[in-house]
Design a protein around this motif. Structure first.
Motif, PDB file in Angstrom:
ATOM      1  N   ALA A 129       0.837  -1.202   0.000  1.00 11.48           N
ATOM      2  CA  ALA A 129       0.000   0.000   0.000  1.00 11.48           C
ATOM      3  C   ALA A 129       0.870   1.249   0.000  1.00 11.48           C
ATOM      4  O   ALA A 129       0.669   2.164  -0.813  1.00 11.48           O
ATOM      5  CB  ALA A 129      -0.940  -0.004   1.206  1.00 11.48           C
ATOM      6  N   ALA A 130       1.826   1.325   0.908  1.00 13.92           N
ATOM      7  CA  ALA A 130       2.653   2.516   1.060  1.00 13.92           C
ATOM      8  C   ALA A 130       3.463   2.833  -0.193  1.00 13.92           C
ATOM      9  O   ALA A 130       3.740   3.999  -0.477  1.00 13.92           O
ATOM     10  CB  ALA A 130       3.576   2.362   2.264  1.00 13.92           C
ATOM     11  N   SER A 131       3.828   1.812  -0.944  1.00 12.83           N
ATOM     12  CA  SER A 131       4.607   2.046  -2.165  1.00 12.83           C
ATOM     13  C   SER A 131       3.825   2.884  -3.177  1.00 12.83           C
ATOM     14  O   SER A 131       4.425   3.561  -4.009  1.00 12.83           O
ATOM     15  CB  SER A 131       5.038   0.723  -2.794  1.00 12.83           C
ATOM     16  N   LYS A 132       2.490   2.890  -3.079  1.00  9.77           N
ATOM     17  CA  LYS A 132       1.660   3.669  -4.011  1.00  9.77           C
ATOM     18  C   LYS A 132       1.875   5.169  -3.854  1.00  9.77           C
ATOM     19  O   LYS A 132       1.648   5.936  -4.767  1.00  9.77           O
ATOM     20  CB  LYS A 132       0.175   3.339  -3.838  1.00  9.77           C
ATOM     21  N   GLN A 137     -10.165   5.374   6.815  1.00 10.02           N
ATOM     22  CA  GLN A 137     -10.091   6.824   6.846  1.00 10.02           C
ATOM     23  C   GLN A 137      -9.175   7.244   7.983  1.00 10.02           C
ATOM     24  O   GLN A 137      -9.290   6.737   9.095  1.00 10.02           O
ATOM     25  CB  GLN A 137     -11.482   7.399   7.069  1.00 10.02           C
ATOM     26  N   HIS A 138      -8.270   8.159   7.696  1.00 11.64           N
ATOM     27  CA  HIS A 138      -7.308   8.651   8.680  1.00 11.64           C
ATOM     28  C   HIS A 138      -7.373  10.182   8.670  1.00 11.64           C
ATOM     29  O   HIS A 138      -7.257  10.796   7.610  1.00 11.64           O
ATOM     30  CB  HIS A 138      -5.891   8.204   8.321  1.00 11.64           C
ATOM     31  N   VAL A 139      -7.560  10.771   9.845  1.00 12.30           N
ATOM     32  CA  VAL A 139      -7.706  12.216   9.970  1.00 12.30           C
ATOM     33  C   VAL A 139      -6.762  12.712  11.057  1.00 12.30           C
ATOM     34  O   VAL A 139      -6.751  12.168  12.171  1.00 12.30           O
ATOM     35  CB  VAL A 139      -9.168  12.593  10.333  1.00 12.30           C
ATOM     36  N   LEU A 140      -5.976  13.734  10.751  1.00 10.89           N
ATOM     37  CA  LEU A 140      -5.103  14.314  11.766  1.00 10.89           C
ATOM     38  C   LEU A 140      -5.946  15.002  12.828  1.00 10.89           C
ATOM     39  O   LEU A 140      -6.824  15.809  12.515  1.00 10.89           O
ATOM     40  CB  LEU A 140      -4.137  15.331  11.156  1.00 10.89           C
ATOM     41  N   VAL A 141      -5.688  14.694  14.088  1.00 11.56           N
ATOM     42  CA  VAL A 141      -6.440  15.276  15.197  1.00 11.56           C
ATOM     43  C   VAL A 141      -6.249  16.796  15.219  1.00 11.56           C
ATOM     44  O   VAL A 141      -7.214  17.543  15.388  1.00 11.56           O
ATOM     45  CB  VAL A 141      -6.000  14.635  16.536  1.00 11.56           C
ATOM     46  N   ALA A 142      -5.034  17.271  15.041  1.00  9.42           N
ATOM     47  CA  ALA A 142      -4.729  18.696  15.130  1.00  9.42           C
ATOM     48  C   ALA A 142      -5.191  19.476  13.907  1.00  9.42           C
ATOM     49  O   ALA A 142      -5.307  20.703  13.970  1.00  9.42           O
ATOM     50  CB  ALA A 142      -3.225  18.895  15.335  1.00  9.42           C
ATOM     51  N   ASP A 143      -5.471  18.784  12.801  1.00 10.85           N
ATOM     52  CA  ASP A 143      -5.873  19.455  11.559  1.00 10.85           C
ATOM     53  C   ASP A 143      -6.815  18.540  10.784  1.00 10.85           C
ATOM     54  O   ASP A 143      -6.384  17.838   9.864  1.00 10.85           O
ATOM     55  CB  ASP A 143      -4.638  19.789  10.721  1.00 10.85           C
ATOM     56  N   PRO A 144      -8.096  18.515  11.153  1.00 11.86           N
ATOM     57  CA  PRO A 144      -9.042  17.589  10.525  1.00 11.86           C
ATOM     58  C   PRO A 144      -9.177  17.743   9.009  1.00 11.86           C
ATOM     59  O   PRO A 144      -9.670  16.839   8.346  1.00 11.86           O
ATOM     60  CB  PRO A 144     -10.370  17.905  11.233  1.00 11.86           C
ATOM     61  N   ALA A 145      -8.728  18.874   8.460  1.00 11.11           N
ATOM     62  CA  ALA A 145      -8.759  19.026   7.009  1.00 11.11           C
ATOM     63  C   ALA A 145      -7.702  18.157   6.334  1.00 11.11           C
ATOM     64  O   ALA A 145      -7.765  17.908   5.132  1.00 11.11           O
ATOM     65  CB  ALA A 145      -8.566  20.497   6.624  1.00 11.11           C
ATOM     66  N   HIS A 190      -6.299  14.636   5.775  1.00  9.11           N
ATOM     67  CA  HIS A 190      -6.818  13.279   5.893  1.00  9.11           C
ATOM     68  C   HIS A 190      -6.288  12.409   4.749  1.00  9.11           C
ATOM     69  O   HIS A 190      -5.740  12.917   3.776  1.00  9.11           O
ATOM     70  CB  HIS A 190      -8.349  13.289   5.854  1.00  9.11           C
ATOM     71  N   ALA A 191      -6.503  11.128   4.905  1.00 12.74           N
ATOM     72  CA  ALA A 191      -6.247  10.173   3.827  1.00 12.74           C
ATOM     73  C   ALA A 191      -7.363   9.136   3.879  1.00 12.74           C
ATOM     74  O   ALA A 191      -7.680   8.602   4.950  1.00 12.74           O
ATOM     75  CB  ALA A 191      -4.887   9.500   3.991  1.00 12.74           C
ATOM     76  N   LEU A 192      -7.964   8.891   2.747  1.00 16.62           N
ATOM     77  CA  LEU A 192      -8.984   7.866   2.607  1.00 16.62           C
ATOM     78  C   LEU A 192      -8.418   6.810   1.671  1.00 16.62           C
ATOM     79  O   LEU A 192      -8.052   7.108   0.538  1.00 16.62           O
ATOM     80  CB  LEU A 192     -10.276   8.453   2.041  1.00 16.62           C
ATOM     81  N   LEU A 193      -8.314   5.570   2.176  1.00 19.79           N
ATOM     82  CA  LEU A 193      -7.662   4.495   1.436  1.00 19.79           C
ATOM     83  C   LEU A 193      -8.658   3.373   1.160  1.00 19.79           C
ATOM     84  O   LEU A 193      -9.439   2.998   2.039  1.00 19.79           O
ATOM     85  CB  LEU A 193      -6.510   3.910   2.261  1.00 19.79           C
ATOM     86  N   LYS A 194      -8.602   2.807  -0.030  1.00 18.61           N
ATOM     87  CA  LYS A 194      -9.367   1.593  -0.356  1.00 18.61           C
ATOM     88  C   LYS A 194      -8.333   0.497  -0.560  1.00 18.61           C
ATOM     89  O   LYS A 194      -7.565   0.508  -1.517  1.00 18.61           O
ATOM     90  CB  LYS A 194     -10.197   1.797  -1.608  1.00 18.61           C
ATOM     91  N   ASN A 195      -8.318  -0.449   0.392  1.00 16.75           N
ATOM     92  CA  ASN A 195      -7.228  -1.420   0.461  1.00 16.75           C
ATOM     93  C   ASN A 195      -7.726  -2.863   0.388  1.00 16.75           C
ATOM     94  O   ASN A 195      -8.518  -3.280   1.231  1.00 16.75           O
ATOM     95  CB  ASN A 195      -6.472  -1.252   1.778  1.00 16.75           C
ATOM     96  N   PRO A 222      -1.708  10.773   2.351  1.00 17.29           N
ATOM     97  CA  PRO A 222      -1.180   9.675   3.166  1.00 17.29           C
ATOM     98  C   PRO A 222       0.229   9.915   3.683  1.00 17.29           C
ATOM     99  O   PRO A 222       0.584   9.415   4.747  1.00 17.29           O
ATOM    100  CB  PRO A 222      -1.257   8.466   2.242  1.00 17.29           C
ATOM    101  N   THR A 223       1.030  10.701   2.991  1.00 21.21           N
ATOM    102  CA  THR A 223       2.392  10.934   3.477  1.00 21.21           C
ATOM    103  C   THR A 223       2.381  11.710   4.791  1.00 21.21           C
ATOM    104  O   THR A 223       3.258  11.506   5.634  1.00 21.21           O
ATOM    105  CB  THR A 223       3.234  11.702   2.432  1.00 21.21           C
TER     106      THR A 223
END
Length: 168
Positions: free
Chosen positions: A63-66, A119-127, A129-134, A163-164
């Motif tokens: 996944a991360a290689s993408k 779905q991954h959202v930064l707590v300090a900056d909710p704007a 995010h990364a949404l992944l279909k894995n 995602p980075t």
């Protein structure tokens, strides 16, 4: 990579005792992946750890290689739990939805494939995010009356967001 049998059960329908046992195994196999996802979402170390065999491997490299990341292969339940939760607790909120589960069982081992939206959202900056279909490819082993993940390989079909920032 995918479980592609043309039916769910391997047991003949007329053998009700064996069918019931297989259905129980299938529920426990799927539950191992649910414990993996919900354990992360709740940051619940015990629940998350309960998904894995002591000698488990988690391979997020496909996944991360993408998006150009090169994480290490994580080996051992303690390493997996410590690494993932340290990455997310207090920093990233997650939600995991698990669908399209397919399972094959061979005695005390099983294979599961699933499609997971994470779905991954930064707590300090909710704007941010990364949404992944894995797609997930999972090998499991029987552990008493439950099943645990021995090997989990996570690939990525698509993603949106950053995602980075989430994963480094």
């Amino acid at each position: 990579m995918y479980v592609t049998r043309d039916r769910a059960l391997t047991t003949p329908a007329h053998d009700t005792t064996t069918v019931v046992a297989e259905l129980g195994d299938r529920a426990e196999i799927t539950d191992a992946l649910y414990r993996f996802g919900l354990g992360q979402d709740l940051k619940d170390e015990g629940l998350f750890a309960s998904a894995f065999a002591a000698d488990a491997e988690l391979d997020f490299r496909p996944a991360a290689s993408k998006w150009g990341s090169e994480p290490p292969l994580m080996s051992g339940r303690d390493t997996i739990v410590t690494t993932i939760l340290a990455l997310f607790i207090g920093r990233v909120d997650t939600t995991h939805q698990i669908t399209n589960t397919r399972i094959t069982i061979d005695g005390d081992t099983a294979r599961l494939t699933a499609l997971v939206e994470a779905q991954h959202v930064l707590v300090a900056d909710p704007a941010t995010h990364a949404l992944l279909k894995n797609p997930y490819d999972v090998d499991l082993v029987r552990d008493g009356d439950r099943w645990v993940i021995r090997r989990l390989r996570i690939d990525n079909t698509w993603y949106t967001g950053e995602p980075t920032v989430i994963f480094g």
